[in-house]
Design an enzyme around this catalytic site. Structure first.
Site, PDB file in Angstrom:
ATOM      1  N   GLU A 103       0.831  -1.205   0.000  1.00 47.32           N
ATOM      2  CA  GLU A 103       0.000   0.000   0.000  1.00 47.32           C
ATOM      3  C   GLU A 103       0.872   1.265   0.000  1.00 47.32           C
ATOM      4  OE1 GLU A 103      -3.605   1.875   2.771  1.00 47.32           O
ATOM      5  OE2 GLU A 103      -2.166   0.469   3.646  1.00 47.32           O
ATOM      6  N   LYS A 136     -10.440   2.668  -1.364  1.00 50.79           N
ATOM      7  CA  LYS A 136     -10.521   2.023  -0.054  1.00 50.79           C
ATOM      8  C   LYS A 136     -11.817   2.390   0.658  1.00 50.79           C
ATOM      9  CE  LYS A 136      -7.531   1.454   4.040  1.00 50.79           C
ATOM     10  NZ  LYS A 136      -6.203   1.820   4.556  1.00 50.79           N
ATOM     11  N   CYS A 165      -5.636  -2.756   2.792  1.00 52.77           N
ATOM     12  CA  CYS A 165      -5.279  -2.699   4.207  1.00 52.77           C
ATOM     13  C   CYS A 165      -6.471  -2.877   5.147  1.00 52.77           C
ATOM     14  CB  CYS A 165      -4.501  -1.425   4.502  1.00 52.77           C
ATOM     15  SG  CYS A 165      -3.544  -1.496   6.044  1.00 52.77           S
TER      16      CYS A 165
END
Length: 307
Positions: free
Chosen positions: A54, A127, A164
């Site tokens: 990331e 995200k 993540c």
């Protein structure tokens, strides 16, 4: 002895994947060069879909709140890493999900571009779950993603990609599996909790959470993390995170088949027969026996099904 019916026979469909682990500095050119070197190593070892960590262009700036870091954001068309690795993907014939800090109009997102093996950008995922805690001040920089969970038909496989903190929510992997993901990918930046929090090393919990999701969905999973000590610009002596590496690849039963150390660059590879994995899923019936009519609590914040 007669041959089994044609529909009983499945030709193997092997796909090789790689997880890249690396440390990141404030020298973006060096980070991109190192990432390319590791990608080329993975491709030379036969990897067809290669995952970088990331936000690998810079240190994890979300360790602190500083509006100046917004200057790092670029549109998908202007991002250096996306442009650079589109060329690399085309040259090597590999698929490269590329994490980047996206600037879109007045908004900012933690995004990933899915670069297919011909260098084409298949689109982006933003995200969905944005953390905010000591050392992980992402709400200072990123809006919650508005793309929804997505899957991508790449040259080699239909893949699902989260980012993540998304990996801690089983709904992420299940949604992508329901959309037909054959492999799950999670670029990551995670380490020990920084001061003044109590020392917490979430390494094993982090791995087990994703291993459980691979097993629950009977789908291979690839997780790439960074490593090393990264300090705040504002408070370099007081605020830091030690990223613990430990990137890994899990098989459809959740077992780790490759794992990196807590320190050091690493290229992990594994090969999965996607047709054999699909047959395994069929044999377990976990999708046949789902009861969506009973899952209303999952679409509310307070656990009460909507009327």
């Amino acid at each position: 002895m007669s041959k089994p019916p044609e529909h009983f026979r499945r030709a193997p469909r092997p796909v090789s994947v790689a997880a890249i682990q690396m440390a990141c500095s404030w020298d973006a050119d060096a980070n991109i060069a190192k990432a390319e070197r590791l990608v080329r190593e993975a491709a030379a070892r036969g990897a067809q879909i290669i995952l970088l960590p990331e936000l690998f262009e810079t240190p994890y700036f979300c360790v602190e709140q500083d509006v100046r870091h917004l200057n790092l954001a670029r549109s998908v068309a202007d991002n250096r890493a996306v442009r650079h690795f589109s060329t690399v993907a085309r040259e090597l014939g590999v698929v490269l999900p590329i994490s980047f800090f996206e600037h879109a109009g007045p908004a900012y997102f933690n995004s990933i571009a899915i670069i297919d093996a011909d260098g084409t950008n298949l689109g982006i995922y933003r995200k969905s779950h944005i953390p905010n805690g000591p050392g992980y001040q992402e709400k200072s920089y990123f809006s919650p993603g508005d793309t929804g969970f997505k899957v991508w038909n790449t040259r080699f496989a239909r893949i699902g990609v989260g980012i993540c903190w998304d990996q801690w929510f089983p709904e992420t992997s299940r949604a992508m599996a329901l959309l037909g993901a054959e492999i799950l990918f999670f670029p990551t930046a995670i380490g020990t909790e920084p001061p003044p929090a109590l020392p917490v090393n979430s390494r094993e919990h982090w791995q087990r959470t994703q291993q459980g999701q691979a097993a629950a969905n009977l789908t291979p999973l690839v997780a790439s993390n960074r490593y090393g000590l990264e300090r705040s610009i504002q408070d370099p002596e007081g605020l830091y995170i030690r990223f613990y590496g430990s990137s890994f690849i899990a098989d459809p039963m959740g077992a780790k088949v490759a794992e990196a150390q807590e320190e050091g660059d690493a290229v992990l590879t594994a090969t999965f027969d996607l047709d054999a994995t699909a047959q395994m899923r069929d044999n377990w019936f976990v999708f046949r026996d789902r009861r969506p009519d009973l899952y209303g609590a999952l679409v509310s914040l307070d656990g009460r099904p909507k009327q």
